[in-house]
Write a protein that holds these residues in place. Structure first.
Motif, PDB file in Angstrom:
ATOM      1  N   ILE A   1      -7.776   3.217  -1.861  1.00  0.00           N
ATOM      2  CA  ILE A   1      -6.896   3.026  -3.397  1.00  0.00           C
ATOM      3  C   ILE A   1      -7.641   3.005  -4.504  1.00  0.00           C
ATOM      4  CG2 ILE A   1      -4.825   2.065  -3.819  1.00  0.00           C
ATOM      5  CD1 ILE A   1      -3.783   1.731  -1.231  1.00  0.00           C
TER       6      ILE A   1
ATOM      7  N   TYR B   1      -7.607   5.446  -7.664  1.00  0.00           N
ATOM      8  CA  TYR B   1      -7.168   4.973  -8.904  1.00  0.00           C
ATOM      9  C   TYR B   1      -8.355   5.345 -10.085  1.00  0.00           C
ATOM     10  CZ  TYR B   1      -5.770   1.894 -12.832  1.00  0.00           C
ATOM     11  OH  TYR B   1      -5.580   1.490 -13.878  1.00  0.00           O
TER      12      TYR B   1
ATOM     13  N   TYR C   1      -0.282   2.279  -6.899  1.00  0.00           N
ATOM     14  CA  TYR C   1      -1.700   1.894  -6.681  1.00  0.00           C
ATOM     15  C   TYR C   1      -1.518   0.320  -6.119  1.00  0.00           C
ATOM     16  CZ  TYR C   1      -2.995   6.431  -8.635  1.00  0.00           C
ATOM     17  OH  TYR C   1      -3.212   7.553  -9.080  1.00  0.00           O
TER      18      TYR C   1
END
Length: 208
Positions: free
Chosen positions: A46, A50, A189
């Motif tokens: 993640i 991002y 996120y």
């Protein structure tokens, strides 16, 4: 003539210093982050996603990332890794170690010029990294100061990287205004880790 390697190192140190990140912290990268279970792998995935998508989402309402929950699960490591990568791309980051900064702000609250200057630094940073949000005893003053920073960035759609030992429910319980803003900004996120089995530091100490 070419610049020596030490020039590049010193330049990097100046950039880290301006961001509030020390040399030791700056060694925390994606490449030396240890994926030791599914939760840690997911957290890293993640974080990298991002970073890769930042240029597309930076001006949107959902442009931030949270690493919250379990102590010792690598939240700060990944947040610092993000900051270092952004700095390498000349994207300014300001590091805000929550407990240290909140204490200093409260100690200087009567010095209006200093207080406002420091507050503006965190409100107006291109990217703000708040590390260990709401660590320790929480007072009404703590909440008021953090709300001013978070709300300003929320209204101006300014990206935030947040780490906290509190989970999403606990953040909402501490202050719904702050918690709901963060959860909305980090909606796409969100890294929320639960369970002592995800405490890497504990695992290392027990197996060491």
């Amino acid at each position: 003539m070419t610049r020596c390697k030490c020039y590049g190192i010193e330049q990097a140190k100046r950039i880290w210093d301006n961001a509030g990140i020390n040399t030791e912290q700056a060694q925390q990268t994606f490449s030396n982050y240890k994926e030791w279970n599914e939760s840690s792998k997911n957290a890293k995935d993640i974080a990298i996603k991002y970073y890769q998508n930042f240029s597309e989402i930076k001006d949107l309402k959902q442009n931030s990332i949270c690493f919250i929950g379990q102590v010792g699960s690598g939240k700060t490591h990944l947040s610092i890794a993000l900051a270092v990568n952004f700095l390498k791309k000349s994207i300014a980051v300001v590091y805000m170690p929550y407990r240290e900064v909140i204490t200093k702000l409260k100690q200087n609250i009567t010095d209006e010029k200093y207080y406002q200057k420091q507050l503006d630094k965190y409100k107006n940073a291109r990217v703000l990294l708040v590390d260990d949000l709401f660590k320790g005893k929480i007072t009404e003053s703590d909440i008021n100061i953090i709300f001013e920073i978070i709300n300003y960035r929320y209204l101006n759609q300014s990206p935030i990287i947040v780490t906290s030992e509190h989970n999403s429910k606990e953040l909402l319980d501490i202050d719904e205004g702050i918690g709901s803003r963060l959860l909305q900004m980090c909606k796409n996120y969100m890294v929320e880790i639960e369970g002592k089995e995800n405490n890497y530091r504990l695992k290392e100490s027990l197996n060491g």
